[in-house]
Motif scaffolding. Structure first.
Motif, PDB file in Angstrom:
ATOM      1  N   ASP A   8       0.799  -1.224   0.000  1.00 47.11           N
ATOM      2  CA  ASP A   8       0.000   0.000   0.000  1.00 47.11           C
ATOM      3  C   ASP A   8       0.833   1.276   0.000  1.00 47.11           C
ATOM      4  N   GLY A   9       2.156   1.119   0.076  1.00 51.17           N
ATOM      5  CA  GLY A   9       3.025   2.285   0.044  1.00 51.17           C
ATOM      6  C   GLY A   9       3.203   2.973   1.381  1.00 51.17           C
ATOM      7  N   ARG A  10       2.573   2.446   2.414  1.00 46.77           N
ATOM      8  CA  ARG A  10       2.673   3.080   3.726  1.00 46.77           C
ATOM      9  C   ARG A  10       3.904   2.568   4.471  1.00 46.77           C
ATOM     10  N   PRO A  11       4.478   3.415   5.343  1.00 48.12           N
ATOM     11  CA  PRO A  11       5.681   3.007   6.080  1.00 48.12           C
ATOM     12  C   PRO A  11       5.378   2.255   7.374  1.00 48.12           C
ATOM     13  N   GLY A  12       4.131   1.872   7.574  1.00 49.90           N
ATOM     14  CA  GLY A  12       3.758   1.191   8.802  1.00 49.90           C
ATOM     15  C   GLY A  12       4.513  -0.114   8.986  1.00 49.90           C
ATOM     16  N   LEU A  13       4.725  -0.493  10.238  1.00 51.87           N
ATOM     17  CA  LEU A  13       5.518  -1.679  10.555  1.00 51.87           C
ATOM     18  C   LEU A  13       4.938  -2.934   9.938  1.00 51.87           C
ATOM     19  N   LEU A  14       3.629  -3.124  10.018  1.00 49.91           N
ATOM     20  CA  LEU A  14       3.010  -4.331   9.484  1.00 49.91           C
ATOM     21  C   LEU A  14       3.197  -4.433   7.973  1.00 49.91           C
ATOM     22  N   SER A  15       2.989  -3.323   7.271  1.00 47.84           N
ATOM     23  CA  SER A  15       3.153  -3.325   5.809  1.00 47.84           C
ATOM     24  C   SER A  15       4.591  -3.628   5.418  1.00 47.84           C
ATOM     25  N   VAL A  16       5.526  -3.010   6.118  1.00 51.32           N
ATOM     26  CA  VAL A  16       6.941  -3.205   5.795  1.00 51.32           C
ATOM     27  C   VAL A  16       7.359  -4.645   6.072  1.00 51.32           C
ATOM     28  N   ARG A  17       6.896  -5.212   7.178  1.00 47.52           N
ATOM     29  CA  ARG A  17       7.247  -6.600   7.494  1.00 47.52           C
ATOM     30  C   ARG A  17       6.697  -7.565   6.453  1.00 47.52           C
ATOM     31  N   ARG A  18       5.463  -7.327   6.014  1.00 49.32           N
ATOM     32  CA  ARG A  18       4.890  -8.190   4.978  1.00 49.32           C
ATOM     33  C   ARG A  18       5.717  -8.110   3.696  1.00 49.32           C
TER      34      ARG A  18
END
Length: 283
Positions: free
Chosen positions: A232-242
């Motif tokens: 999704d382009g967001r820097p959130g931890l969950l998105s980055v880990r995925r």
């Protein structure tokens, strides 16, 4: 709407469109053939596109046995055989989510029939183990499906649940584009509930079986692999880990790593042009 072919005693719903080299599309847990529609519109002018519903999914008959990695690879081969495409040459196999396990297993077990692999936001389980008591797990899953069906859950909640899951799995919470009539026809049924629970119950077992295949059956050197996660382009931890887990998968497989941005888990709905381009590159 397609046709029905019998494989392993189960009626499988299969849709074949287009012309040219063959690609096979297999969707994730509880998804249906129509979820590939935006991708098929782009591929059909240049590819023969085969999409099918696994047992307990879409319009296919109920699941008879629990899934296995080898069994799902064999299913893909059997679908191609049943629609008369056994001798047309190697195919590109595309697997989304849990079907990424199946696509990779196909490439490992049928290297001569594989020209490329595209893994769309594939499931990743680098340390999976086969859970104990598989027969008990199957019985519990089927018992739950029976109990929920008895109180009318599929008819009452199936389509709404499908809509909510699709919205939550797309970038920006975009609504489900599937026609209401198809969603109602498919998701009001007990067999889809049973099929989804059965696949989910044996998810870790299939993952562990794929890990075992990786030690004995190499990927064909001639068949490029693309790992395409939704991001999704967001820097959130969950998105980055995925995203990092998907990058690790690409490194492990020696694959091209090509995130679809912005996209949620349902990459084929959010970024159909990127998916089609990845398929067309494989041959």
């Amino acid at each position: 709407m397609g046709a029905f072919v019998r494989i392993g005693g189960v009626a499988h719903h299969v849709v074949v469109e287009g012309s040219g080299p063959v690609c096979v599309l297999s969707a994730g847990l509880a998804m249906s053939w129509f979820d590939w529609e935006p991708v098929v519109r782009l591929l059909a002018p240049r590819r023969t596109v085969v999409r099918f519903d696994r047992p307990g999914h879409g319009l296919s008959g109920p699941a008879v046995v629990p899934p296995t990695a080898a069994g799902e690879a064999q299913r893909i081969a059997a679908v191609l055989d049943a629609v008369g495409l056994a001798a047309v040459g190697p195919v590109t196999v595309v697997g989304h989510s849990i079907a990424g396990f199946h696509a990779e297993a196909f490439a490992r077990l049928y290297p001569a029939r594989t020209v490329g692999v595209v893994l769309l936001d594939s499931s990743v389980e680098p340390a999976a183990r086969v859970p104990a008591a598989p027969a008990v797990r199957t019985a519990l899953a089927r018992g739950l499906a029976t109990a929920l069906t008895a109180v009318g859950a599929p008819a009452a909640l199936g389509p709404a649940t499908r809509r909510a899951v699709v919205r939550a799995s797309r970038a920006g919470g975009v609504a489900d584009p599937a026609p209401h009539a198809l969603v109602r026809r498919t998701y009001r049924t007990a067999r889809v509930l049973d099929g989804a629970l059965l696949e989910n119950t044996h998810y870790k077992a299939v993952a562990a079986q794929l890990l075992a295949l990786r030690t004995t059956h190499p990927l064909p050197a001639h068949a490029p692999v693309t790992v395409m996660p939704g991001y999704d382009g967001r820097p959130g931890l969950l998105s980055v880990r995925r995203l990092e887990r998907q990058r690790d998968l690409a490194d492990l497989l020696g694959a091209r790593f090509e995130p679809a941005v912005p996209a949620g888990h349902l990459v084929m709905l959010d970024r159909p042009a990127a998916v089609a381009a990845a398929v067309l590159r494989t041959g």
